[in-house]
Design an enzyme around this catalytic site. Structure first.
Site, short mmCIF file in Angstrom:
data_model
loop_
_atom_site.label_atom_id
_atom_site.label_comp_id
_atom_site.label_asym_id
_atom_site.label_seq_id
_atom_site.Cartn_x
_atom_site.Cartn_y
_atom_site.Cartn_z
N LYS A 75 50.01 65.21 49.77
CA LYS A 75 48.90 64.96 50.83
C LYS A 75 49.66 65.09 52.16
O LYS A 75 49.15 65.58 53.13
CB LYS A 75 48.33 63.67 50.63
CG LYS A 75 47.75 63.45 49.29
CD LYS A 75 46.60 64.33 49.17
CE LYS A 75 45.66 63.93 47.92
NZ LYS A 75 46.41 63.93 46.57
C1 PLP Z 1 45.67 64.12 45.42
C2 PLP Z 1 46.52 64.53 44.28
C3 PLP Z 1 46.30 65.56 43.50
C4 PLP Z 1 44.85 66.38 43.36
O1 PLP Z 1 44.64 67.22 44.42
P1 PLP Z 1 43.25 67.57 44.99
O2 PLP Z 1 43.44 68.49 45.93
O3 PLP Z 1 42.42 66.37 45.18
O4 PLP Z 1 42.92 68.47 43.62
C5 PLP Z 1 47.26 65.89 42.41
N1 PLP Z 1 48.22 65.13 42.43
C6 PLP Z 1 48.66 64.10 43.19
C7 PLP Z 1 49.97 63.58 43.12
C8 PLP Z 1 47.94 63.74 44.18
O5 PLP Z 1 48.31 62.87 45.22
#
Ligand code: PLP
Length: 502
Positions: A116
């Site tokens: 993120k």
């Molecule tokens: C948010 C997240 C995901 C999923 O990603 P999306 O963009 O919501 O599909 C997968 N793995 C981790 C560690 C995340 O923080």
């Protein structure tokens, strides 16, 4: 470049308006009216640039009401070696799992140890500039629903950013101990965190309701505030994620793993469908992608959707060891359906209305076929996830987190079943240290483990010879600031009282 709503093409806004607002007034999501097209020569030019250079090029093609200087400032501030550990914030690690090549794109070297950060280190800069262009005298109230990682990454990105206040809602029993600790100890004058009795979908629905509640919006406006979003419903979250797909491709060309023009597959551990959607935008721009492999945990609503064309959230919800993917309503699928249906806003509105009222919709057979030729879906339960972490580390020497392991498992099955030998980029979305307990249980099966989270972190480091990310280690000595818990229907009151509005 203009943006319109997935559910009403008559709503047309500028890039900065789309980012400042976060979500369209009709509840739809903002999508670019045209998608920039890159030739192979354009992609070759990207291979000659560093990550910052690649990001500048791609962002400027979508944000045409930003000046080159503004984009330069946003990108340069976001992707520093200080924050991401090296000049390349998204390095590839070339691994093997048995005889299967795993080109692991490590997206978790940022300040909060999850992918993120790739978007949330830049979003505050994009948002502040967008706000100044569109609502020069308003402060932004950023509302975030999180399944664990977005919350911390957003808090870190927006902490003490002038002109913003940020509030994060997380499911009280739905995040890992480390994720909880990261959020409850957050520093900064403009931050607030609240746990919700419910799951991520309850938190996300609550936030969406607040965004589109006319009475609340008016109340905020009177007090000089405007709501905005740091979730991947915000275009400013999604756009920076397109960059690392072009960057990974460029790096593979430069490393001699592929030749310019070769096709790749992408494998993405998926929750809200933001990350994999970013790869789809890259494909629509001209990046040669053969197949999108969408990996889910036991909350396999997307696996079923890809296989059957029916999206059905009326099912059991599982709290898994990959909590950031414990999601039954994948928001960004709405954007995907819009683009895949040749921008049919009426159709998308129909599906989304049915999802809201019935909890399910079925796409027409033409759309289902189209999706099936591009996308493959698969899922993996906790038992398999742990087995993969164990084998990948103890047999092949690479330590991965629980989310990445879901992708590894699904890709392994895909490769074995189809014989598809296209080189694949596999997204690694979090550091194993965010989920130390689960990862330790996987690699040291049967051993007694300490109860304390930080004792587990130290044990994981000792057992694997890998380093603990510094920001995670530093949490040990911090005290919790935020211990609020409320029901999802009390979220509006929480927001108002946090802002000091009656
Ligand atoms: C948010 C997240 C995901 C999923 O990603 P999306 O963009 O919501 O599909 C997968 N793995 C981790 C560690 C995340 O923080």
């Amino acid at each position: 470049m203009k943006y319109n709503s997935t559910t009403n093409k008559n709503i047309v806004v500028s890039a900065s308006q789309a980012i400042a607002q976060g979500i369209s007034s009709d509840g739809g999501l903002f999508v670019p009216v045209e998608i920039p097209q890159y030739s192979m020569a354009d992609i070759e030019a990207l291979t000659k640039l560093d990550y910052v250079g690649r990001a500048k090029k791609i962002l400027s093609d979508y944000l045409d009401d930003f000046t080159a200087d503004e984009i330069d400032e946003c990108v340069t501030k976001a992707y520093t070696a200080e924050k991401f550990g090296s000049a390349n914030p998204a390095p590839l690690s070339y691994q093997k799992y048995g005889d299967i090549d795993m080109n692991v794109l490590e997206l978790w070297h940022g300040p909060t140890s999850a992918f993120k950060d790739m978007a949330l280190q830049i979003l505050p800069h994009l948002l502040i500039k967008s706000l100044r262009k569109t609502y020069p005298d308003k402060q932004a109230v950023i509302l975030v629903a999180t399944s664990g990682d977005t919350g911390k990454a957003a808090l870190e990105g927006f902490k003490d950013v002038d002109g913003t206040k940020i509030m994060v809602f997380y499911p009280v029993d739905g995040v890992s101990p480390m994720q909880k600790r990261q959020m409850t100890t957050q520093e900064g004058e403009n931050v607030n965190v609240c746990a919700i009795r419910g799951n991520f979908d309850d938190a996300q629905t609550g936030v969406k309701k607040i965004f589109t509640d006319p009475a609340l919006i008016e109340k905020l406006e009177k007090n000089g505030y405007i709501f905005s979003s740091a979730n991947s419903i915000n275009w400013g979250r999604l756009l920076p994620q397109i960059v690392y797909y072009f960057s990974a491709y460029s790096d593979m060309v430069n490393d001699g793993k592929i030749a310019l023009g070769d096709k790749i597959n992408v494998v993405v551990p998926t929750g809200n469908f933001g990350n994999i959607l970013a790869s789809y935008y890259a494909y629509r721009m001209g990046l040669p992608i053969n197949k999108f492999i969408c990996a889910s945990n036991s909350n396999n609503v997307l696996t079923d959707f890809i296989a059957t064309g029916t999206y059905d959230k009326n099912r059991s919800f599982y709290a898994t060891i990959s909590p950031s993917m414990d999601i039954l309503v994948s928001s960004n699928l709405e954007r995907f359906l819009y683009h895949m249906s040749e921008c049919d806003d009426v159709k998308v509105k129909g599906y989304m209305t049915s999802l809201k009222t019935e909890g399910t919709y079925t796409v027409d057979s033409e759309l289902k076929e189209k999706i099936g030729t591009l996308f493959a879906g698969g899922f993996c339960d906790d038992v398999k996830t742990k087995a993969v972490i164990d084998e990948f580390f103890n047999k092949y020497g690479y330590l991965c987190d629980t989310h990445t392991a879901v992708a590894v498992s699904v890709y392994k099955e895909y490769a074995e079943q189809t014989g598809d030998k296209t080189p694949a980029v596999l997204d690694s979305t979090a550091s194993p240290y965010k989920f130390s307990g689960s990862v330790l249980k996987a690699i040291a099966d049967g051993e007694a483990l300490p109860d304390d989270e930080f004792a587990m972190v130290d044990l994981l480091s000792a057992k694997t010879g890998t380093a603990v990310p510094k920001p995670l280690a530093a949490l040990k000595d911090k005290t919790a600031r935020f211990t609020n818990v409320c029901n999802a229907d009390e979220m509006p009151e929480f927001v108002l009282s946090a802002l000091g509005i009656e």
